[in-house]
Write a protein that holds these residues in place. Sequence first.
Motif, PDB file in Angstrom:
ATOM      1  N   PHE A   1       0.864  -1.165  -0.030  1.00 30.20           N
ATOM      2  CA  PHE A   1      -0.227   0.041  -0.040  1.00 30.20           C
ATOM      3  C   PHE A   1       1.009   1.341   0.051  1.00 30.20           C
ATOM      4  O   PHE A   1       2.007   1.294   0.686  1.00 30.20           O
ATOM      5  CB  PHE A   1      -0.950  -0.085   1.309  1.00 30.20           C
ATOM      6  CG  PHE A   1      -1.823  -1.157   1.279  1.00 30.20           C
ATOM      7  CD1 PHE A   1      -2.989  -1.366   0.983  1.00 30.20           C
ATOM      8  CD2 PHE A   1      -1.177  -2.267   2.092  1.00 30.20           C
ATOM      9  CE1 PHE A   1      -3.875  -2.406   1.023  1.00 30.20           C
ATOM     10  CE2 PHE A   1      -1.926  -3.445   2.229  1.00 30.20           C
ATOM     11  CZ  PHE A   1      -3.146  -3.676   1.676  1.00 30.20           C
ATOM     12  N   LEU A   2       0.289   2.250  -0.531  1.00 27.11           N
ATOM     13  CA  LEU A   2       1.000   3.552  -0.483  1.00 27.11           C
ATOM     14  C   LEU A   2       0.295   4.403   0.388  1.00 27.11           C
ATOM     15  O   LEU A   2      -0.920   4.837   0.019  1.00 27.11           O
ATOM     16  CB  LEU A   2       1.226   4.231  -1.930  1.00 27.11           C
ATOM     17  CG  LEU A   2       2.057   3.583  -2.953  1.00 27.11           C
ATOM     18  CD1 LEU A   2       1.915   4.050  -4.195  1.00 27.11           C
ATOM     19  CD2 LEU A   2       3.388   3.580  -2.241  1.00 27.11           C
ATOM     20  N   SER A   3       0.751   4.663   1.470  1.00 31.15           N
ATOM     21  CA  SER A   3      -0.086   5.429   2.666  1.00 31.15           C
ATOM     22  C   SER A   3       0.286   6.933   2.476  1.00 31.15           C
ATOM     23  O   SER A   3       1.325   7.273   2.590  1.00 31.15           O
ATOM     24  CB  SER A   3       0.004   4.788   4.020  1.00 31.15           C
ATOM     25  OG  SER A   3      -0.202   5.759   4.858  1.00 31.15           O
TER      26      SER A   3
ATOM     27  N   GLY B   1       5.280   5.576  -6.918  1.00 30.52           N
ATOM     28  CA  GLY B   1       4.093   4.955  -7.524  1.00 30.52           C
ATOM     29  C   GLY B   1       4.281   3.545  -7.796  1.00 30.52           C
ATOM     30  O   GLY B   1       5.146   2.905  -7.903  1.00 30.52           O
ATOM     31  N   PRO B   2       2.806   3.102  -8.022  1.00 37.63           N
ATOM     32  CA  PRO B   2       3.085   1.778  -8.629  1.00 37.63           C
ATOM     33  C   PRO B   2       4.038   1.487  -9.961  1.00 37.63           C
ATOM     34  O   PRO B   2       4.021   2.332 -10.575  1.00 37.63           O
ATOM     35  CB  PRO B   2       1.711   1.428  -9.079  1.00 37.63           C
ATOM     36  CG  PRO B   2       0.901   2.300  -8.218  1.00 37.63           C
ATOM     37  CD  PRO B   2       1.653   3.716  -7.909  1.00 37.63           C
ATOM     38  N   GLY B   3       4.870   0.622  -9.741  1.00 38.68           N
ATOM     39  CA  GLY B   3       5.524   0.321 -10.880  1.00 38.68           C
ATOM     40  C   GLY B   3       7.137   1.031 -10.723  1.00 38.68           C
ATOM     41  O   GLY B   3       8.071   0.928 -11.574  1.00 38.68           O
TER      42      GLY B   3
ATOM     43  N   ARG C   1       2.393  -3.327  -9.339  1.00 39.53           N
ATOM     44  CA  ARG C   1       1.479  -2.528 -10.207  1.00 39.53           C
ATOM     45  C   ARG C   1      -0.045  -2.486  -9.256  1.00 39.53           C
ATOM     46  O   ARG C   1      -0.448  -1.650  -9.506  1.00 39.53           O
ATOM     47  CB  ARG C   1       1.108  -3.126 -11.354  1.00 39.53           C
ATOM     48  CG  ARG C   1       2.248  -3.199 -12.196  1.00 39.53           C
ATOM     49  CD  ARG C   1       2.256  -1.841 -13.258  1.00 39.53           C
ATOM     50  NE  ARG C   1       3.343  -1.471 -13.842  1.00 39.53           N
ATOM     51  CZ  ARG C   1       3.804  -0.343 -14.084  1.00 39.53           C
ATOM     52  NH1 ARG C   1       3.093   0.789 -13.823  1.00 39.53           N
ATOM     53  NH2 ARG C   1       5.068  -0.053 -14.921  1.00 39.53           N
ATOM     54  N   THR C   2      -0.166  -3.512  -8.443  1.00 36.93           N
ATOM     55  CA  THR C   2      -1.298  -3.641  -7.680  1.00 36.93           C
ATOM     56  C   THR C   2      -1.328  -2.625  -6.409  1.00 36.93           C
ATOM     57  O   THR C   2      -2.413  -2.777  -5.816  1.00 36.93           O
ATOM     58  CB  THR C   2      -1.581  -5.116  -7.294  1.00 36.93           C
ATOM     59  OG1 THR C   2      -0.437  -5.385  -6.583  1.00 36.93           O
ATOM     60  CG2 THR C   2      -1.817  -6.166  -8.388  1.00 36.93           C
ATOM     61  N   ALA C   3      -0.363  -2.016  -5.995  1.00 46.34           N
ATOM     62  CA  ALA C   3      -0.299  -1.161  -4.848  1.00 46.34           C
ATOM     63  C   ALA C   3      -1.242  -0.194  -4.880  1.00 46.34           C
ATOM     64  O   ALA C   3      -1.554   0.635  -5.986  1.00 46.34           O
ATOM     65  CB  ALA C   3       1.149  -0.822  -4.741  1.00 46.34           C
ATOM     66  N   ARG C   4      -2.162  -0.300  -3.715  1.00 48.35           N
ATOM     67  CA  ARG C   4      -3.379   0.796  -3.693  1.00 48.35           C
ATOM     68  C   ARG C   4      -2.884   2.098  -2.712  1.00 48.35           C
ATOM     69  O   ARG C   4      -1.960   1.931  -1.998  1.00 48.35           O
ATOM     70  CB  ARG C   4      -4.258   0.023  -3.148  1.00 48.35           C
ATOM     71  CG  ARG C   4      -5.068  -0.794  -4.201  1.00 48.35           C
ATOM     72  CD  ARG C   4      -6.787  -1.248  -3.431  1.00 48.35           C
ATOM     73  NE  ARG C   4      -6.320  -2.268  -2.431  1.00 48.35           N
ATOM     74  CZ  ARG C   4      -6.925  -2.130  -1.094  1.00 48.35           C
ATOM     75  NH1 ARG C   4      -7.744  -0.858  -0.727  1.00 48.35           N
ATOM     76  NH2 ARG C   4      -6.768  -3.092  -0.220  1.00 48.35           N
ATOM     77  N   THR C   5      -3.233   3.205  -3.067  1.00 50.80           N
ATOM     78  CA  THR C   5      -2.847   4.384  -2.412  1.00 50.80           C
ATOM     79  C   THR C   5      -4.266   4.173  -1.224  1.00 50.80           C
ATOM     80  O   THR C   5      -5.388   4.251  -1.546  1.00 50.80           O
ATOM     81  CB  THR C   5      -3.145   5.546  -3.212  1.00 50.80           C
ATOM     82  OG1 THR C   5      -2.036   5.460  -4.078  1.00 50.80           O
ATOM     83  CG2 THR C   5      -2.733   6.849  -2.356  1.00 50.80           C
ATOM     84  N   VAL C   6      -3.579   4.280  -0.113  1.00 50.53           N
ATOM     85  CA  VAL C   6      -4.731   4.319   0.919  1.00 50.53           C
ATOM     86  C   VAL C   6      -4.352   5.689   2.076  1.00 50.53           C
ATOM     87  O   VAL C   6      -3.169   6.023   1.958  1.00 50.53           O
ATOM     88  CB  VAL C   6      -4.665   3.167   1.766  1.00 50.53           C
ATOM     89  CG1 VAL C   6      -5.145   2.063   1.045  1.00 50.53           C
ATOM     90  CG2 VAL C   6      -3.353   2.850   2.568  1.00 50.53           C
ATOM     91  N   PRO C   7      -5.463   6.232   2.637  1.00 51.08           N
ATOM     92  CA  PRO C   7      -5.276   7.431   3.702  1.00 51.08           C
ATOM     93  C   PRO C   7      -4.615   6.782   4.951  1.00 51.08           C
ATOM     94  O   PRO C   7      -4.970   5.864   5.475  1.00 51.08           O
ATOM     95  CB  PRO C   7      -6.743   7.824   3.944  1.00 51.08           C
ATOM     96  CG  PRO C   7      -7.416   6.908   3.559  1.00 51.08           C
ATOM     97  CD  PRO C   7      -6.835   5.819   2.521  1.00 51.08           C
TER      98      PRO C   7
ATOM     99  N   ALA D   1       5.523 -11.007   2.336  1.00 54.30           N
ATOM    100  CA  ALA D   1       5.482 -11.656   1.327  1.00 54.30           C
ATOM    101  C   ALA D   1       5.696 -10.897   0.098  1.00 54.30           C
ATOM    102  O   ALA D   1       6.266 -11.498  -0.837  1.00 54.30           O
ATOM    103  CB  ALA D   1       4.215 -12.448   1.168  1.00 54.30           C
ATOM    104  N   ALA D   2       5.647  -9.528   0.084  1.00 54.54           N
ATOM    105  CA  ALA D   2       5.895  -8.670  -1.128  1.00 54.54           C
ATOM    106  C   ALA D   2       7.378  -8.402  -1.256  1.00 54.54           C
ATOM    107  O   ALA D   2       7.597  -7.793  -2.209  1.00 54.54           O
ATOM    108  CB  ALA D   2       4.932  -7.388  -0.830  1.00 54.54           C
TER     109      ALA D   2
END
Lengths: 775, 239, 186
Positions: free
Chosen positions: A525-527, A540-542, A565-571, A591-592
């Motif tokens: 996740f990108l917090s 960012g993703p990638g 690429r699947t990383a989501r941005t979360v607050p 695991a990532a």
Amino acid sequence: MKLLSDLRLGARMAFSAGKDGHLRTALIALGTGLGVALLLLVASIPTALQSRSTRTDARQAQWADQGTRLGETLLVDGFGTTYHGTSVAGWAIWPEGPAAPLPPGVEALPGNGEIVVSPALRDLLRSSDGRLLVQRLGQPAIVGTIGDQGLLGPRELAFYLGDNSITSETADQRVPAFGQESPAEVYNATLQLLIIVITVVLLLPILICQAMATRFGGEARDRRMAALRLIGADRRMIRIMAVGEALVGAILGIALGWLIFLGGRQIVPLFSLSDISLYPSDLIPRTDLALLVMVLAVVLAAAAALTALRGVIIEPLGVTRIASQPRRRLWWRLIIPAAGLAALYPLFEGADPESGPPPAYQIVAGVILLLAGSVALLPWLVDRLVQALPTGPVAWHLAARQLRRNTATAVRFVNAVVIAVAGAIGLQLLFVAVQESNSADTSYDPNWATAMAHIVPVPGQPGNDFQQIVAQVQDIPGITVTSGVRRAWSTGDDSGDWNVPLLVGECADLAQYAKLGSCASGEVFLSRNPSTASINDQVGPGSVLHLFNGMGPEGEASIDWTVPRTARTVPQREDAVTTDGGNLSILATPAALDVAALRTLPIDLAVIHDPNDEDSLEHLRNVVVATNWYHSDVGVFKDRVEQDQFAKIRVGLYLGSVLTLLLLASSLLIGMLEQLRERRRLLSALVAAGARRSTLAWSVIWQSLIPITVGLALAVVFGIVLGAMLLRIVDLPLSVGWSAIAWSTLIAVGTILLVNTISIPPLLRLLRTDSLRVE
Amino acid sequence: MTAPAPVPVPSARAILTATGLRKTFGQTLALDHASISLAPGEIVAVMGPSGSGKSTLLHCLAGILRPDQGSVIYQGQDLTTLRDAARSTLRRTQFGFIFQFGQLVPELTCLENVALPLRMERVPRAEANRRATEELQRLAVEDVAGQRPGEISGGQGQRVAVARALVTRPRVIFADEPTGALDSLNGELVLRQLTATARETRASILLVTHEARVAAYSDREIVVRDGRTRDPLTAGAAA
Amino acid sequence: MSMGQTFLGLLEAGPRHGYDLKRAYDERFSHIRPVHFGQVYATLARLLKHGLVELDAVEAGEGPERKRYAVTEAGVADVDHWLARPEAPDPYLQNTLYTKVVLALLTGRSATDLLDLQRTEHLRLMRELTQRKANGDLIDHLICDHGLFHLEADLRWLELTAARLDDLAATLTPAGGTTTGRTIRA
């Protein structure tokens, strides 16, 4: 000399003025004494600060340079810690040769596993309370104590621990000598302002009390002076004698003030506040200030005596009072507090940083004018009230008449109470707010964490595996781990211009840092901080990032890693500690990425500790220090001990208020009894005419209660204004602590009720018909 | 056994002369064309009903009050033109005072009270105390020397007051109802000692009283009625 | 009136000749009421007749017969009785002065002057008594005090009268009366 003999004659009167006179002299002396003691304390602050900075300088280590010869240095590692909320200054040391310098206050260097401690720390370590600290320090043998010259204060907890594992490579410092002049400490302007204001607020009622005491027995003194006028004393001699009489009280007061100050100084080492304690010898009033204080006491006493004579013309035939009852106008009474507010206006605007805070005299003048404003308004209000109130029973009627006839006398005794209560409310409000800001200002969610352990395991040391450490902490009674993550740093290029923290943990652990929504093993996740617009757009993703563990030359490890690429941005969670204060961090499940490749990673453990078990935190600290005492530490979010300190200050303030009010009450009582005696004829004549004693008693009580009630109302208003102003000084939002106001007022009311209760028996005795006999 | 004949005093021989005194307190006229003259060593009684202006006359003569009109000449000096300090000095050095009560300083012992006027004149303490003791002995109250005025009887207190009035050997003694608060026996004692000492030291006494028995200690009397002085001899001549 | 009792009292000290008795009396009381020899013997004869004194001895000698008198028990009882009996209060209305004052007012003369003159006269006598007291013994004191208090009482009355003169004038002169007085005087 004529002047001297007149002064002496006046002084003689003070000594031989009978029981009442002795009481008056004692009260003047007590009032002056307390004032002088307080001022001497304030006058000692510069010296105390000076000697503290001298002690700090003496302990300051010098840096080694080219001139430093090998073997003549001491290796020093800082080992500060906190124990039961008190900070402990400590250093691990090891000499590089026989000529290594000794830290100040240390007679011989400790061997390996030995320790030299300050007396306060020695007592702590020897007591059962210090058990966990002994453990943390590695059960060292105490081989000596640090002398006074090596300590900042008598209550300071400090130690030098001998440790042969320090090497010149790992040590913080190689010290060729101790003692280095540090740049003069810029003294906290806010603190300075507070000291000034507190001094003024405490001093004013004391001064008023002293002035009041000077007026005791005024009638008798006026008569005596008239007798002296008859046999040929002129006006000048009368004034000199009045001054001489007051000087006795002042000089006794100065002596008493010194006694209180010197006595109080001896118990100063027993207290420490914010880890600061003082030696009695540090508290020496600056000579010029001390002289000023004493001159001031004498001048004030003389001035009070002369003011008491003003408005009274003492002629050989007796005393004439200049009985001008001027119409009480409102406007100038409002000007006084308005002028006070104007003087304090710069503070309200939150002092312009360019020009610095307004000069001290302006603040002092502002506070004095503001408080004096309450006193100026009092007679006007009492006047108005008495006129506006409906006529009631006879007792009320008598009291109202008496008040209208002589508001000045009735109000004079209340003035000091008003100022004391207003001042007390102002200070209480300040401290309530400070206390609240200290405990409530942390927006942390105590359900998430009450403390955070940052652990930097020593690379390659056994038992410092992440899981092992978490389990160890989990085992501490009273501690619950709510989140455990490992921390790495990421950067996009070699420029070193930026880096973004990367936290590695299981979903549950990461969920404490951001609102993840759903989470499965292997996700990233990108917090980001939702309140900030700008974020690092290079991540960012990638993105291809360079990850490293930041462990320094020995444990250095790094890998390259691509953000999935699947990383989501979360607050980010706002109630969580991001610990980096950054706008962006990367949260990754183990695991990532290949965590093992990064070898040793620093660990962040969020924990909740049992607030009732203060040892739980110490156990945690012991575990953390055991992994790596040098780089690890424990941060506590809600420190209860800090709150306790403010609570202590507030209790101290209440105590001060009570003492001040008791002093005022005693003078109030004397004043009241004196008034009663003077009105005795009239009262007994009324009794003889058939008035009920209870009626008269009530009239006397009303007479003191009306101005007191008005005065307290004024005190609350002005206290809140003063409090608001003080809060602006320390830059805190205004919050009215009604409980503080209620307490201050209640204490005042209690004191006044006490005075009234004590004065009732003599009043009733006075009203017995057999006291009617005319002299 | 003949009393000294009351002789009108020519003003040239007078030590204290007041002429045409007028004094008002607000609306009240207290003195109106009052005149009086006192020869050295003479004892003059000022008589009259209460409220007639006797005391006001005494206060004007002693320089305590300043009359609205008229002059008070003491040994060639007009008291009405003197400043407060100069009048205070006169009171200290030339005049003595005995009032009905309350003129002693309650905080000081009797000895200190008597020594006070001397001390104010910078007489050394030992000397002042010696003279004060003498004076107390003369008035037979030396046994209360160490006590405060509140601890002694009215008669003793009044005698201490007389001692204080006499200790500076004043030229004029102003006595306003000196026995007013005393019973006959004590009053007589005080008056006898006062007049005897005055005769001995040739001091003049202005004795304000409404009692004939007190006035009988004087050489002559002046009557004040409605603020005016009446010398009975001249009045009699007129009739 | 009381001369008999006075003699009896003086004789209680011991028997005396008539001549001694007069001297003793003069010493103490002459200023109140001077006494002649004739009076002394007449009184003694009366006392003898009533059995209050008796002859102690008769000495023969030149000149008049010299008899010594002594008090009898009845005489002592008589003194007791006299001392024990209160005197009828004397209204002492200042008859003469009163008449003078009233007359002065009626005739428009200055009553105040009259009173002031009277006071001077009273005070002259009081000064004399005060002086005598200063030089005398205890008995003189008592006697003088007696006189002084009486004189003072007179004077008080005088003062009060002076204070009331205005009221008095209004009472004594009926409408137009003042004019009458003036007419008479004119």
